[in-house]
Design a protein around this motif. Structure first.
Motif, PDB file in Angstrom:
ATOM      1  N   THR A   1       0.841  -1.201   0.000  1.00 23.36           N
ATOM      2  CA  THR A   1       0.000   0.000   0.000  1.00 23.36           C
ATOM      3  C   THR A   1       0.878   1.255   0.000  1.00 23.36           C
ATOM      4  O   THR A   1       0.622   2.216  -0.729  1.00 23.36           O
ATOM      5  N   LEU A   2       1.935   1.221   0.799  1.00 25.70           N
ATOM      6  CA  LEU A   2       2.875   2.353   0.876  1.00 25.70           C
ATOM      7  C   LEU A   2       3.552   2.560  -0.489  1.00 25.70           C
ATOM      8  O   LEU A   2       3.691   3.687  -0.969  1.00 25.70           O
ATOM      9  N   ILE A   3       3.958   1.456  -1.115  1.00 32.28           N
ATOM     10  CA  ILE A   3       4.649   1.556  -2.404  1.00 32.28           C
ATOM     11  C   ILE A   3       3.684   2.071  -3.474  1.00 32.28           C
ATOM     12  O   ILE A   3       4.046   2.882  -4.321  1.00 32.28           O
ATOM     13  N   ARG A   4       2.451   1.611  -3.397  1.00 29.42           N
ATOM     14  CA  ARG A   4       1.462   2.065  -4.380  1.00 29.42           C
ATOM     15  C   ARG A   4       1.282   3.579  -4.289  1.00 29.42           C
ATOM     16  O   ARG A   4       1.244   4.274  -5.282  1.00 29.42           O
ATOM     17  N   HIS A   5       1.210   4.068  -3.079  1.00 27.51           N
ATOM     18  CA  HIS A   5       1.074   5.515  -2.883  1.00 27.51           C
ATOM     19  C   HIS A   5       2.317   6.239  -3.398  1.00 27.51           C
ATOM     20  O   HIS A   5       2.227   7.265  -4.073  1.00 27.51           O
TER      21      HIS A   5
ATOM     22  N   ALA B   1       1.156   7.064   9.844  1.00 27.53           N
ATOM     23  CA  ALA B   1       0.548   7.152   8.515  1.00 27.53           C
ATOM     24  C   ALA B   1      -0.716   6.313   8.468  1.00 27.53           C
ATOM     25  O   ALA B   1      -0.888   5.381   9.263  1.00 27.53           O
ATOM     26  N   LYS B   2      -1.592   6.700   7.551  1.00 27.55           N
ATOM     27  CA  LYS B   2      -2.697   5.792   7.247  1.00 27.55           C
ATOM     28  C   LYS B   2      -2.664   5.491   5.758  1.00 27.55           C
ATOM     29  O   LYS B   2      -2.312   6.342   4.946  1.00 27.55           O
ATOM     30  N   ASN B   3      -2.969   4.239   5.457  1.00 24.82           N
ATOM     31  CA  ASN B   3      -2.911   3.743   4.079  1.00 24.82           C
ATOM     32  C   ASN B   3      -1.598   4.098   3.377  1.00 24.82           C
ATOM     33  O   ASN B   3      -1.597   4.428   2.200  1.00 24.82           O
ATOM     34  N   GLY B   4      -0.529   4.048   4.121  1.00 26.80           N
ATOM     35  CA  GLY B   4       0.796   4.272   3.525  1.00 26.80           C
ATOM     36  C   GLY B   4       0.965   5.631   2.886  1.00 26.80           C
ATOM     37  O   GLY B   4       1.812   5.814   2.020  1.00 26.80           O
ATOM     38  N   GLU B   5       0.162   6.597   3.327  1.00 33.30           N
ATOM     39  CA  GLU B   5       0.235   7.933   2.704  1.00 33.30           C
ATOM     40  C   GLU B   5       1.409   8.715   3.283  1.00 33.30           C
ATOM     41  O   GLU B   5       1.257   9.497   4.215  1.00 33.30           O
ATOM     42  N   VAL B   6       2.571   8.443   2.737  1.00 30.64           N
ATOM     43  CA  VAL B   6       3.782   9.160   3.142  1.00 30.64           C
ATOM     44  C   VAL B   6       4.377   9.762   1.876  1.00 30.64           C
ATOM     45  O   VAL B   6       4.510   9.058   0.863  1.00 30.64           O
ATOM     46  N   ALA B   7       4.704  11.034   1.906  1.00 26.87           N
ATOM     47  CA  ALA B   7       5.225  11.697   0.703  1.00 26.87           C
ATOM     48  C   ALA B   7       6.511  11.014   0.246  1.00 26.87           C
ATOM     49  O   ALA B   7       7.371  10.698   1.083  1.00 26.87           O
ATOM     50  N   PRO B   8       6.653  10.769  -1.066  1.00 22.79           N
ATOM     51  CA  PRO B   8       7.875  10.122  -1.557  1.00 22.79           C
ATOM     52  C   PRO B   8       9.142  10.859  -1.134  1.00 22.79           C
ATOM     53  O   PRO B   8      10.173  10.229  -0.886  1.00 22.79           O
ATOM     54  N   GLU B   9       9.076  12.184  -0.986  1.00 20.74           N
ATOM     55  CA  GLU B   9      10.284  12.928  -0.583  1.00 20.74           C
ATOM     56  C   GLU B   9      10.727  12.520   0.824  1.00 20.74           C
ATOM     57  O   GLU B   9      11.890  12.691   1.191  1.00 20.74           O
ATOM     58  N   VAL B  10       9.778  12.037   1.629  1.00 16.25           N
ATOM     59  CA  VAL B  10      10.121  11.610   2.981  1.00 16.25           C
ATOM     60  C   VAL B  10      10.742  10.208   2.955  1.00 16.25           C
ATOM     61  O   VAL B  10      11.698   9.911   3.674  1.00 16.25           O
ATOM     62  N   LEU B  11      10.201   9.362   2.077  1.00 15.38           N
ATOM     63  CA  LEU B  11      10.657   7.965   2.037  1.00 15.38           C
ATOM     64  C   LEU B  11      11.973   7.804   1.289  1.00 15.38           C
ATOM     65  O   LEU B  11      12.824   7.007   1.676  1.00 15.38           O
TER      66      LEU B  11
END
Ligand SMILES: Nc1nc2c(ncn2[C@@H]2O[C@H](COP(=O)(O)OP(=O)(O)OP(=O)(O)O)[C@@H](O)[C@H]2O)c(=O)[nH]1
Length: 353
Positions: free
Chosen positions: A21-25, A213-223
């Motif tokens: 889910t995180l990767i999809r986001h 986070a919910k539903n892996g909603e983490v900004a790509p710049e953070v990850l």
């Protein structure tokens, strides 16, 4: 001019924590970055890769998704992962970033160590290890050891040197991390989240950042872009297994024999709602850790994704069945090795009525 190393992010976390889910986001918000994905999962059904292909994100084309299905990535590093990386690096068009999703049962340490392999070390670096935590499962005590029970088992069998396999794995995945995502924050309250933070912090020597986070909603710049170079710090992140056998002349064999999986194949589901309700009770009766796959509903052009993590079962239609694709219901079931496969198969088949 020397080329900069390609950054690679390792995404780890227990079964069903929300890695895919995180990767999809991340892929849907990649802002033009070309990301190559290496996906590994436990069980003989490549659900995660198929779910990600189904999302059709532009950042990751079909040819950029490689699935490693020969076993758990940490046990097949040399045979599987290293050749895959070497092949990826031979491509004319190199990715901007590599993302590796480990199986929920993998130890990240052997994988990170593989980045010290000569042909890889000069070309790629581990940008960071991101560990996804299922906050709801932690709050429900899923990874907390029953220490009294363990002591009783130990007194009967002196060779037992393990904590519960779930707790050990959970800790090993956290020990390896550079960033911890407390996912499924929607399923627990603020107090529970605070308790999880404190508890995790108390178990770790290093203190990686933790974000909710919910539903892996983490900004790509953070990850992406942590820039840690984790492969150079692997000695500080030893797993229980490595610590137990330190100094001993021991083959670091780790084969997940505490866990097992099998695939159930069924026809179509006339009544998906009843089927899913029935699944919940099969899961609870047999303490199934994870169940996921696709189902065929007669008359529906779309396939139904079924995702169960412990007692929670989600379902949604993801994409139309393709022309020529065999419609049917295929589910992978994962549990502790002593679960009763025969009974589970019979009970799931019985739900069709
Ligand atoms: N309520 C809730 N559900 C979530 C969240 N994140 C993921 N899920 C659900 O949890 C289930 C498992 O998510 P995945 O992303 O497939 O988990 P995973 O870690 O990739 O699973 P494995 O690869 O099997 O280990 C799915 O049904 C997701 O929709 C969240 O933040 N909140």
């Amino acid at each position: 001019m020397a080329h900069a190393k390609i950054p690679a992010t390792v995404i780890t976390g227990f079964l069903g924590a929300g890695k895919t889910t995180l990767i999809r986001h991340m892929l849907s918000n990649a802002g033009g970055k070309r990301i190559a994905l290496i996906i590994n999962e436990f069980g003989d059904l490549g659900v995660d890769g198929d779910v990600l292909r189904g999302c059709g994100a532009e950042a990751c084309r079909d040819e950029d998704i490689v699935e490693l299905t020969n076993g758990c990535i940490c046990c097949t590093v040399a045979d599987d992962f290293i050749p895959t990386m070497e092949k990826l690096l031979e491509r004319d068009e190199l990715p901007d970033h590599i993302v590796i999703e480990t199986s929920g049962l993998a130890l990240p340490q052997p994988l990170v160590n593989a980045f010290n392999w000569p042909g890889i070390k000069t070309r790629v670096t581990v940008d960071g290890v991101v560990t996804v935590v299922d906050s709801a499962a932690v709050a429900a005590g899923r990874f907390a050891d029953d220490h009294d029970k363990l002591e009783a088992q130990r007194s009967e069998d002196e060779s037992l040197d393990h904590e519960s396999p779930l707790e050990e794995l959970f800790e090993d995945q956290l020990t390896a991390s550079d960033l911890i995502i407390l996912n499924k924050a929607d399923l627990v309250d603020a107090e529970a989240l605070r308790a999880i933070r404190t508890d995790i912090g108390a178990h770790l020597k290093r203190q990686p950042a933790m974000i909710e986070a919910k539903n892996g909603e983490v900004a790509p710049e953070v990850l992406l872009g942590l820039g840690v170079g984790t492969e150079d710090d692997i000695a500080n992140r030893k797993s229980h297994h490595e610590l137990e056998h330190e100094g001993a002349d021991h083959d670091h064999h780790h084969d997940h024999d505490e866990f097992d999986s099998f695939v159930v194949e069924l026809g179509s589901l006339d009544n998906a709602t009843d089927f899913i309700e029935g699944l919940k009770s099969v899961i609870a009766r047999h303490d199934i850790l994870r169940l996921k796959g696709f189902a065929d509903i007669p008359g529906k052009p779309m396939r139904l994704v079924i995702q169960a993590v412990g007692a929670r079962v989600d379902n949604y239609f993801d994409r139309p069945w393709k022309a020529g694709e065999a419609r049917g219901t295929r589910l992978v079931v994962i549990g502790l090795h002593d679960f009763d496969q025969q009974a589970i198969r019979a009970e799931i088949a019985g739900l069709l009525g």
